[in-house]
Design a protein around this motif. Sequence first.
Motif, PDB file in Angstrom:
ATOM      1  N   ALA A  65     -31.519  41.346  31.467  1.00  0.00           N
ATOM      2  CA  ALA A  65     -31.207  40.174  32.282  1.00  0.00           C
ATOM      3  C   ALA A  65     -29.921  40.413  33.058  1.00  0.00           C
ATOM      4  O   ALA A  65     -28.980  41.007  32.545  1.00  0.00           O
ATOM      5  N   MET A  66     -29.938  39.958  34.279  1.00  0.00           N
ATOM      6  CA  MET A  66     -28.725  39.893  35.083  1.00  0.00           C
ATOM      7  C   MET A  66     -28.321  38.422  35.037  1.00  0.00           C
ATOM      8  O   MET A  66     -29.164  37.540  35.236  1.00  0.00           O
ATOM      9  N   ILE A  67     -27.083  38.167  34.748  1.00  0.00           N
ATOM     10  CA  ILE A  67     -26.618  36.791  34.637  1.00  0.00           C
ATOM     11  C   ILE A  67     -25.441  36.607  35.581  1.00  0.00           C
ATOM     12  O   ILE A  67     -24.489  37.393  35.557  1.00  0.00           O
ATOM     13  N   ILE A  68     -25.557  35.587  36.436  1.00  0.00           N
ATOM     14  CA  ILE A  68     -24.441  35.259  37.324  1.00  0.00           C
ATOM     15  C   ILE A  68     -23.726  34.055  36.728  1.00  0.00           C
ATOM     16  O   ILE A  68     -24.342  33.123  36.226  1.00  0.00           O
ATOM     17  N   ILE A  69     -22.409  34.141  36.759  1.00  0.00           N
ATOM     18  CA  ILE A  69     -21.582  33.169  36.061  1.00  0.00           C
ATOM     19  C   ILE A  69     -20.545  32.574  36.998  1.00  0.00           C
ATOM     20  O   ILE A  69     -19.885  33.300  37.752  1.00  0.00           O
ATOM     21  N   GLN A  70     -20.431  31.255  36.918  1.00  0.00           N
ATOM     22  CA  GLN A  70     -19.377  30.553  37.627  1.00  0.00           C
ATOM     23  C   GLN A  70     -18.332  30.158  36.590  1.00  0.00           C
ATOM     24  O   GLN A  70     -18.681  29.662  35.513  1.00  0.00           O
ATOM     25  N   THR A  71     -17.076  30.418  36.888  1.00  0.00           N
ATOM     26  CA  THR A  71     -16.011  30.143  35.921  1.00  0.00           C
ATOM     27  C   THR A  71     -15.129  28.993  36.395  1.00  0.00           C
ATOM     28  O   THR A  71     -15.073  28.675  37.584  1.00  0.00           O
ATOM     29  N   GLU A  72     -14.453  28.385  35.433  1.00  0.00           N
ATOM     30  CA  GLU A  72     -13.412  27.417  35.769  1.00  0.00           C
ATOM     31  C   GLU A  72     -12.231  28.228  36.300  1.00  0.00           C
ATOM     32  O   GLU A  72     -11.805  29.192  35.669  1.00  0.00           O
ATOM     33  N   THR A  73     -11.727  27.843  37.442  1.00  0.00           N
ATOM     34  CA  THR A  73     -10.691  28.624  38.121  1.00  0.00           C
ATOM     35  C   THR A  73      -9.533  28.992  37.210  1.00  0.00           C
ATOM     36  O   THR A  73      -9.136  30.155  37.130  1.00  0.00           O
ATOM     37  N   GLU A  74      -9.021  28.015  36.477  1.00  0.00           N
ATOM     38  CA  GLU A  74      -7.839  28.264  35.650  1.00  0.00           C
ATOM     39  C   GLU A  74      -8.151  29.094  34.404  1.00  0.00           C
ATOM     40  O   GLU A  74      -7.249  29.591  33.746  1.00  0.00           O
ATOM     41  N   LYS A  75      -9.445  29.276  34.085  1.00  0.00           N
ATOM     42  CA  LYS A  75      -9.822  30.047  32.898  1.00  0.00           C
ATOM     43  C   LYS A  75     -10.596  31.314  33.251  1.00  0.00           C
ATOM     44  O   LYS A  75     -11.145  31.980  32.383  1.00  0.00           O
ATOM     45  N   HIS A  76     -10.621  31.642  34.524  1.00  0.00           N
ATOM     46  CA  HIS A  76     -11.370  32.816  34.997  1.00  0.00           C
ATOM     47  C   HIS A  76     -10.916  34.100  34.294  1.00  0.00           C
ATOM     48  O   HIS A  76     -11.740  34.904  33.865  1.00  0.00           O
ATOM     49  N   GLU A  77      -9.627  34.282  34.171  1.00  0.00           N
ATOM     50  CA  GLU A  77      -9.093  35.495  33.549  1.00  0.00           C
ATOM     51  C   GLU A  77      -9.566  35.634  32.104  1.00  0.00           C
ATOM     52  O   GLU A  77      -9.894  36.732  31.647  1.00  0.00           O
ATOM     53  N   ASN A  78      -9.630  34.526  31.376  1.00  0.00           N
ATOM     54  CA  ASN A  78     -10.114  34.561  29.994  1.00  0.00           C
ATOM     55  C   ASN A  78     -11.563  35.054  29.947  1.00  0.00           C
ATOM     56  O   ASN A  78     -11.919  35.864  29.095  1.00  0.00           O
ATOM     57  N   VAL A  79     -12.384  34.582  30.872  1.00  0.00           N
ATOM     58  CA  VAL A  79     -13.793  35.011  30.920  1.00  0.00           C
ATOM     59  C   VAL A  79     -13.865  36.507  31.211  1.00  0.00           C
ATOM     60  O   VAL A  79     -14.636  37.237  30.581  1.00  0.00           O
ATOM     61  N   GLU A  80     -13.040  36.975  32.140  1.00  0.00           N
ATOM     62  CA  GLU A  80     -13.011  38.405  32.469  1.00  0.00           C
ATOM     63  C   GLU A  80     -12.598  39.253  31.271  1.00  0.00           C
ATOM     64  O   GLU A  80     -13.033  40.388  31.129  1.00  0.00           O
ATOM     65  N   ILE A  81     -11.776  38.741  30.417  1.00  0.00           N
ATOM     66  CA  ILE A  81     -11.320  39.468  29.225  1.00  0.00           C
ATOM     67  C   ILE A  81     -12.384  39.448  28.128  1.00  0.00           C
ATOM     68  O   ILE A  81     -12.622  40.457  27.460  1.00  0.00           O
ATOM     69  N   GLU A  82     -13.036  38.303  27.937  1.00  0.00           N
ATOM     70  CA  GLU A  82     -13.964  38.135  26.818  1.00  0.00           C
ATOM     71  C   GLU A  82     -15.349  38.752  27.041  1.00  0.00           C
ATOM     72  O   GLU A  82     -15.944  39.288  26.105  1.00  0.00           O
ATOM     73  N   LEU A  83     -15.897  38.680  28.245  1.00  0.00           N
ATOM     74  CA  LEU A  83     -17.252  39.194  28.483  1.00  0.00           C
ATOM     75  C   LEU A  83     -17.416  40.673  28.149  1.00  0.00           C
ATOM     76  O   LEU A  83     -18.401  41.055  27.504  1.00  0.00           O
ATOM     77  N   PRO A  84     -16.486  41.542  28.544  1.00  0.00           N
ATOM     78  CA  PRO A  84     -16.660  42.964  28.223  1.00  0.00           C
ATOM     79  C   PRO A  84     -16.647  43.269  26.726  1.00  0.00           C
ATOM     80  O   PRO A  84     -17.081  44.344  26.309  1.00  0.00           O
ATOM     81  N   LYS A  85     -16.186  42.357  25.916  1.00  0.00           N
ATOM     82  CA  LYS A  85     -16.143  42.569  24.466  1.00  0.00           C
ATOM     83  C   LYS A  85     -17.516  42.421  23.813  1.00  0.00           C
ATOM     84  O   LYS A  85     -17.707  42.852  22.678  1.00  0.00           O
ATOM     85  N   LEU A  86     -18.470  41.806  24.502  1.00  0.00           N
ATOM     86  CA  LEU A  86     -19.791  41.544  23.924  1.00  0.00           C
ATOM     87  C   LEU A  86     -20.634  42.814  23.903  1.00  0.00           C
ATOM     88  O   LEU A  86     -20.801  43.472  24.930  1.00  0.00           O
ATOM     89  N   ASP A  87     -21.182  43.143  22.734  1.00  0.00           N
ATOM     90  CA  ASP A  87     -21.942  44.384  22.551  1.00  0.00           C
ATOM     91  C   ASP A  87     -23.168  44.496  23.450  1.00  0.00           C
ATOM     92  O   ASP A  87     -23.486  45.576  23.934  1.00  0.00           O
ATOM     93  N   LYS A  88     -23.880  43.427  23.649  1.00  0.00           N
ATOM     94  CA  LYS A  88     -25.130  43.478  24.412  1.00  0.00           C
ATOM     95  C   LYS A  88     -24.909  43.397  25.920  1.00  0.00           C
ATOM     96  O   LYS A  88     -25.851  43.452  26.690  1.00  0.00           O
ATOM     97  N   VAL A  89     -23.664  43.257  26.341  1.00  0.00           N
ATOM     98  CA  VAL A  89     -23.322  43.231  27.765  1.00  0.00           C
ATOM     99  C   VAL A  89     -22.867  44.628  28.151  1.00  0.00           C
ATOM    100  O   VAL A  89     -21.884  45.142  27.634  1.00  0.00           O
ATOM    101  N   SER A  90     -23.627  45.263  29.068  1.00  0.00           N
ATOM    102  CA  SER A  90     -23.291  46.645  29.426  1.00  0.00           C
ATOM    103  C   SER A  90     -22.493  46.758  30.709  1.00  0.00           C
ATOM    104  O   SER A  90     -21.827  47.761  30.937  1.00  0.00           O
ATOM    105  N   GLN A  91     -22.563  45.746  31.566  1.00  0.00           N
ATOM    106  CA  GLN A  91     -21.844  45.804  32.831  1.00  0.00           C
ATOM    107  C   GLN A  91     -21.284  44.430  33.155  1.00  0.00           C
ATOM    108  O   GLN A  91     -21.957  43.415  32.940  1.00  0.00           O
TER     109      GLN A  91
END
Length: 150
Positions: A65-91
């Motif tokens: 699956a390709m998933i497109i994500i919209q983030t809360e502006t003030e929490k965007h950096e947190n999302v960028e940090i947390e997503l790569p930590k997920l094992d099933k997320v390759s890119q």
Amino acid sequence: MDENDKKILTELISNSRIPISKISSKTGIPDSTVSNRIKKLENNNIIEQYTTIINPEAIGIKVIAMIIIQTETEKHENVEIELPKLDKVSQVYSISGEYDILIKVWAHTLEELNDIVNSEIRTIDGIEELRELIVMEKLKEEPLKVDLDG
């Protein structure tokens, strides 16, 4: 990067496990020079890694699956940090447009994908909205072919 580096890279791109002696015989560059140049290419981050590409279906992974994500502006950096930590997320890519991030997720089943989305991805603080695009058929997926002369 000169012509000899390009010759060496061309051989490594075609087979990253090729012995230095074989690169030497195919390019006419002495073994010690090939070895030194490979180390230099690695140190300069031209060669980032050597890897094995696994056939996902052969190990039971049937859903991409390709998933497109919209983030809360003030929490965007947190999302960028947390997503790569997920094992099933390759890119993970930061993108322009209506959505902020694009990720690629692998799962054995649709049920597993659903669990990953709801239990792991949606729980990340700062994810406002997401849309899942399930790959129905893989038409082409291969490593980047680099034109070293271009």
